[in-house]
Design a protein around this motif. Structure first.
Motif, PDB file in Angstrom:
ATOM      1  N   THR A   8       9.658   2.854  -6.362  1.00 16.86           N
ATOM      2  CA  THR A   8       8.653   2.042  -7.051  1.00 16.86           C
ATOM      3  C   THR A   8       7.272   2.257  -6.444  1.00 16.86           C
ATOM      4  O   THR A   8       6.285   2.439  -7.162  1.00 16.86           O
ATOM      5  N   GLU A   9       7.205   2.274  -5.119  1.00 23.32           N
ATOM      6  CA  GLU A   9       5.906   2.474  -4.467  1.00 23.32           C
ATOM      7  C   GLU A   9       5.346   3.857  -4.787  1.00 23.32           C
ATOM      8  O   GLU A   9       4.146   4.004  -5.081  1.00 23.32           O
ATOM      9  N   ALA A  10       6.198   4.881  -4.759  1.00 22.01           N
ATOM     10  CA  ALA A  10       5.725   6.239  -5.061  1.00 22.01           C
ATOM     11  C   ALA A  10       5.211   6.338  -6.501  1.00 22.01           C
ATOM     12  O   ALA A  10       4.157   6.937  -6.759  1.00 22.01           O
TER      13      ALA A  10
ATOM     14  N   ARG B 187       0.706   6.462 -10.419  1.00 21.39           N
ATOM     15  CA  ARG B 187       0.109   5.958 -11.659  1.00 21.39           C
ATOM     16  C   ARG B 187      -1.316   5.466 -11.408  1.00 21.39           C
ATOM     17  O   ARG B 187      -2.226   5.723 -12.207  1.00 21.39           O
ATOM     18  N   ARG B 188      -1.534   4.792 -10.305  1.00 18.70           N
ATOM     19  CA  ARG B 188      -2.860   4.270  -9.985  1.00 18.70           C
ATOM     20  C   ARG B 188      -3.872   5.403  -9.809  1.00 18.70           C
ATOM     21  O   ARG B 188      -5.052   5.258 -10.132  1.00 18.70           O
ATOM     22  N   LEU B 189      -3.385   6.547  -9.291  1.00 18.95           N
ATOM     23  CA  LEU B 189      -4.257   7.696  -9.081  1.00 18.95           C
ATOM     24  C   LEU B 189      -4.408   8.562 -10.332  1.00 18.95           C
ATOM     25  O   LEU B 189      -5.091   9.595 -10.305  1.00 18.95           O
ATOM     26  N   GLY B 190      -3.747   8.172 -11.407  1.00 21.40           N
ATOM     27  CA  GLY B 190      -3.838   8.935 -12.642  1.00 21.40           C
ATOM     28  C   GLY B 190      -2.965  10.173 -12.660  1.00 21.40           C
ATOM     29  O   GLY B 190      -3.188  11.078 -13.477  1.00 21.40           O
TER      30      GLY B 190
ATOM     31  N   LEU C 124       2.646  -4.573  -4.898  1.00 18.94           N
ATOM     32  CA  LEU C 124       1.945  -3.284  -4.939  1.00 18.94           C
ATOM     33  C   LEU C 124       0.695  -3.337  -5.794  1.00 18.94           C
ATOM     34  O   LEU C 124      -0.017  -2.338  -5.922  1.00 18.94           O
ATOM     35  N   VAL C 125       0.422  -4.492  -6.410  1.00 19.57           N
ATOM     36  CA  VAL C 125      -0.744  -4.628  -7.276  1.00 19.57           C
ATOM     37  C   VAL C 125      -2.011  -4.702  -6.458  1.00 19.57           C
ATOM     38  O   VAL C 125      -2.057  -5.431  -5.462  1.00 19.57           O
TER      39      VAL C 125
END
Length: 420
Positions: free
Chosen positions: A327-329, A334-337, A419-420
Motif C-alpha cells: 500500500t505504501e509503495a 501514485r502521489r508522484l504521478g 499515508l495521506v
C-alpha cells in the motif's frame, strides 16, 4: 497479447485484487482508503464466506497489525477481540518454560485474538465506507492479459460472466494454490510437514486471563488461544492442535466423546472442567515460498506469496505486513504521478518484504523440526534453551517485540500512521 482490434475494457480500475479473503479484502480496503479505485474478484459468495461453518480458526493479530487495521478504518468494525496479555511457551511437562509478560515492555497487549469470521464480517461492514471499491463475487477471472512491458497499457481481466476490467495493477491474494502466481510462471519452494492442524473451540470453567499458551508435544505444537467469552459469559479458548496426518485423520473420525477424551489428555487441568463446543476443522500443514513476489503489473501478497507453519501464530501477520508495504509503495508512486504497475514500484515492495518472510519462514520451520519429536538430547537442549531465554531480560524483550510486530523498518501503516 492484447491486439488493437480488441474492445477496450468497459470498466477501468487502478487495481484489481484476485481473492477476497482475509488478505485480499484488507488490501483492497487499505488502497481504497487512500484514493485508489479497486475491484476485488472473489470466487466465494460473501454470504458463504461469513457463515459460521466456513472458517473456525482464530488468528493472532499482532499489535502493529492492529494499528494498521485501525489506520485503514477496519478495526472499528471488529465486534469482538481478546487482548493477548501474556504468552507462555513450554515443552510438554517440563518445568522449564518461557513466560512473556506484556508489563515488562509497556501497557499494550502483544496483540489480539480474533475469530476469522469476525474479521470477515468486519471487512464486509467496512465496504460501505469505500465507494471506490467494488466486490465482484462469486466470480472468477478466466484470463488476465498483462500486455507488453513498457507499453503503458493496463492489464485486462476477462471474467467468467463476460465482463472485462482494466487495471494498472493486479494483486494476487488467491491463496497457496494461487492461479495468479501459477499463470505468471512463478515457481515455489515448498514441502509438506506431514502434519495436520486440528482446530476447535473449547469452553472451560476457569478464565484464561488473556494468556496464550504454546505447548510443544512430541507430535507437534498444541496452542491454546484465549477467546472472548460467549454471549452467556462462558469462557472460551481456541485450540490449534498439531498431529501427524494419519493420526489426525483418526482423531477427526472419532465421535464426540472420543474426541473430547483425546483433547483433555493434552489440554490439562489448569482451566477446570472443559468441553468442545461447535464443529471441528482440520487443515494440512506445509511450507511454501514464492521465488518472486512481483512482475509486470502483478504482485503477490499473503498466502499467494508465502505459507508457514502456524507454530508461532504469525501467518496472517506476514500477510498484513505485505499489505502495509505494498500500500505504501503504491500510494507513494501514485502521489508522484508514476504508473503504479511499473516494475521499479513493485520491486521496491518485493525487496521490502522478502527478507522478513524468508527469515520468519526459516525460524518457524526450524522450531517445528526441533520441537516435533521426543529425542532425549534435543529435548534436554531445548528445555535448557527455554530456561535461559526466560532468565535473560534483554533477549526476552527482543522476542516480545517480535511478537508485537514492532521490529525492523516498518511501513507507516504498521505504526498506525495514515499515508495521506
Amino acid at each position: 497479447m492484447t491486439s488493437a482490434a480488441q474492445p477496450a475494457p468497459a470498466d477501468q480500475f487502478d487495481v484489481a485484487v484476485i481473492g477476497g479473503g482475509l488478505n485480499g479484502l484488507t488490501q483492497a480496503i487499505a488502497l481504497a482508503r487512500h484514493g485508489i479505485s479497486v475491484a476485488v474478484i472473489d470466487r466465494e459468495d460473501p454470504a458463504r464466506a461469513t457463515a459460521a461453518g466456513f472458517d473456525g480458526r482464530v488468528s493472532a493479530i499482532a499489535l502493529a497489525s492492529q494499528r494498521m487495521l485501525d489506520a485503514i478504518g477496519l478495526w472499528r468494525h471488529v465486534s469482538a477481540a481478546q487482548p493477548m496479555w501474556d504468552i507462555r511457551v513450554s515443552d510438554g511437562d517440563s518445568l522449564l518454560f518461557v513466560h512473556y509478560d506484556h508489563t515488562d515492555i509497556g501497557s499494550d497487549p502483544f496483540g489480539y485474538l480474533v475469530e476469522n469470521r469476525v474479521t470477515r464480517l468486519a471487512q464486509q461492514a467496512a465496504l460501505a465506507d469505500c465507494p471506490n471499491l467494488e466486490l465482484i463475487a462469486p466470480m472468477t477471472a478466466r484470463h488476465i492479459d498483462y500486455g507488453a512491458a513498457g507499453s503503458g497499457a493496463p492489464a485486462v481481466l476477462d471474467l467468467d460472466n463476460g465482463r472485462r476490467i482494466g487495471a494498472r495493477l493486479v494483486i494476487g491474494a488467491d491463496g497457496r494454490q494461487s492461479a495468479v502466481r501459477r499463470e505468471a510462471g512463478i515457481r515455489t519452494i515448498d514441502w509438506s510437514y506431514n502434519q495436520t492442524g486440528i482446530v476447535c473451540t473449547v469452553q472451560h470453567e476457569l478464565p484464561h486471563e488473556g494468556v496464550a499458551q504454546e505447548r510443544f508435544l512430541p507430535a507437534g505444537p498444541f496452542a491454546i488461544l484465549p477467546m472472548t467469552d460467549d454471549e452467556a459469559g462462558r469462557h472460551r479458548s481456541s485450540l490449534v492442535w498439531t498431529e501427524p496426518t494419519e493420526r489426525a485423520a483418526a482423531i477427526m473420525a472419532l465421535d464426540d466423546a472420543g474426541f473430547v477424551a483425546e483433547m483433555r489428555q493434552r489440554f490439562g487441568t489448569g482451566y477446570g472442567d472443559c468441553a468442545v463446543v461447535g464443529p471441528r476443522w482440520s487443515y494440512p500443514l506445509s511450507f511454501m515460498l514464492a521465488t518472486r513476489y512481483a512482475g509486470h503489473r502483478m504482485a503477490l501478497i499473503g498466502d499467494a506469496a508465502h505459507g508457514i507453519h502456524p507454530i508461532a501464530g504469525q501467518g496472517l501477520n506476514l500477510g498484513l505486513r505485505d499489505i502495509a508495504a505494498l500500500t505504501e509503495a503504491v500510494v507513494e508512486a501514485r502521489r508522484l504521478g508514476l504508473d503504479i504497475g511499473r516494475s521499479d514500484v513493485l520491486d521496491r515492495y518485493e525487496r521490502w518484504r522478502r527478507v522478513d518472510n524468508v527469515v520468519l519462514g526459516a525460524v518457524t520451520d526450524g522450531l517445528t523440526r526441533l520441537f516435533s519429536n521426543d529425542i532425549a538430547p534435543l529435548r534436554i537442549a531445548r528445555d535448557l534453551g527455554l530456561g535461559v531465554v526466560n532468565r535473560i531480560g534483554p533477549l526476552k524483550k527482543l522476542f516480545m517485540r517480535h511478537a508485537m510486530g514492532d521490529i525492523g523498518r516498518l511501513p507507516r501503516l504498521l505504526k498506525g500512521e495514515s499515508l495521506v
